[in-house]
Design an enzyme around this catalytic site. Sequence first.
Site, mmCIF file in Angstrom:
data_model
loop_
_atom_site.group_PDB
_atom_site.id
_atom_site.type_symbol
_atom_site.label_atom_id
_atom_site.label_comp_id
_atom_site.label_asym_id
_atom_site.label_seq_id
_atom_site.Cartn_x
_atom_site.Cartn_y
_atom_site.Cartn_z
ATOM 1 N N ALA A 1 0.837 -1.189 0.000
ATOM 2 C CA ALA A 1 0.000 0.000 0.000
ATOM 3 C C ALA A 1 0.876 1.245 0.000
ATOM 4 O O ALA A 1 2.063 1.185 0.326
ATOM 5 C CB ALA A 1 -0.912 0.002 1.225
ATOM 6 N N GLY B 1 -0.358 -5.361 0.881
ATOM 7 C CA GLY B 1 -1.618 -5.315 0.142
ATOM 8 C C GLY B 1 -1.536 -5.979 -1.215
ATOM 9 O O GLY B 1 -2.553 -6.443 -1.747
ATOM 10 N N GLU C 1 -2.097 -9.589 -0.538
ATOM 11 C CA GLU C 1 -3.512 -9.706 -0.180
ATOM 12 C C GLU C 1 -4.395 -9.649 -1.425
ATOM 13 O O GLU C 1 -5.397 -10.367 -1.531
ATOM 14 C CB GLU C 1 -3.899 -8.592 0.800
ATOM 15 C CG GLU C 1 -3.260 -8.770 2.169
ATOM 16 C CD GLU C 1 -3.615 -7.664 3.131
ATOM 17 O OE1 GLU C 1 -4.356 -7.915 4.088
ATOM 18 O OE2 GLU C 1 -3.154 -6.504 2.917
ATOM 19 N N GLU D 1 3.745 -6.135 7.228
ATOM 20 C CA GLU D 1 3.068 -5.060 7.964
ATOM 21 C C GLU D 1 3.577 -4.861 9.393
ATOM 22 O O GLU D 1 3.582 -3.739 9.909
ATOM 23 C CB GLU D 1 1.551 -5.307 7.991
ATOM 24 C CG GLU D 1 0.841 -5.016 6.669
ATOM 25 C CD GLU D 1 0.847 -6.176 5.704
ATOM 26 O OE1 GLU D 1 0.126 -6.122 4.701
ATOM 27 O OE2 GLU D 1 1.591 -7.165 5.951
#
Length: 260
Positions: free
Chosen positions: A66, A112, A115, A135
């Site tokens: 992200a 992300g 993900e 993360e």
Amino acid sequence: MSYQNILSEVKANILYITINRESKLNALNKQTLAELADVISFAAKTEEVRGVLLTGAGEKAFVAGADISEFSAYSTEQGEDLARSGQVNVFDAIENSTKPFVAAINGFALGGGLELAMACHIRVAADTAKMGLPEVTLGLIPGYGGTQRLTRLVGKGRAAELITTADMITAERAEKIGLINHVVPQTELIGKAEEILNKIKQRAPLAIAAAIRAVNAAVNEGVNGFEVEIDEFGKCFGTQDFKEGTGAFLEKRRADFKGR
């Protein structure tokens, strides 16, 4: 919607989506997530689209995470809203789509990005790709379904280790533990993803949709997957595709499915 950060094109019933922020390693910012939400919705309602191929621009990154600069000053409430809106509009929307999504992982799939790949129904990776959920190095945890989908794919022990160590793994290792379906040379990546989608698009579209719903039910707590399967199986008998498929089999010819 006019896209600034993604490329999209329908060719031969396949929707090609490329996250096109190569200079930023295709990081997911708010605008990119909004564009993804829009194109996922387009795929769902467009009969011409029989499958989706999702990849990143260039050879370095699928999505390297992200865009941290956008949320580094967020409050608790803003962080929760960020995760909830992203999960509902993009990640869950992909997983629950009745059009099969194949992720072609061309490089780094981190945070992300991994993900996003895990939300897809099938994952193919270049042999140079690396994956991880880093993360915790930022004082966070995965927020777009990563803790849940990784656990379902590789098991609790491996998921806990990957998330708490923040380690990256190779494509070869990812295939071995069941995180991805296939590893191929970079030059064969898109071709392999297309090969899978070209097989799928020859099958009955309504049956494909039913199969996706039934498979998803297997990992949804509180849902009786066996009952979902029975219900979806029964519904197939009421479709024109069922009549076409069985007719073609009995007549020893190729079926011509219409998705009706």
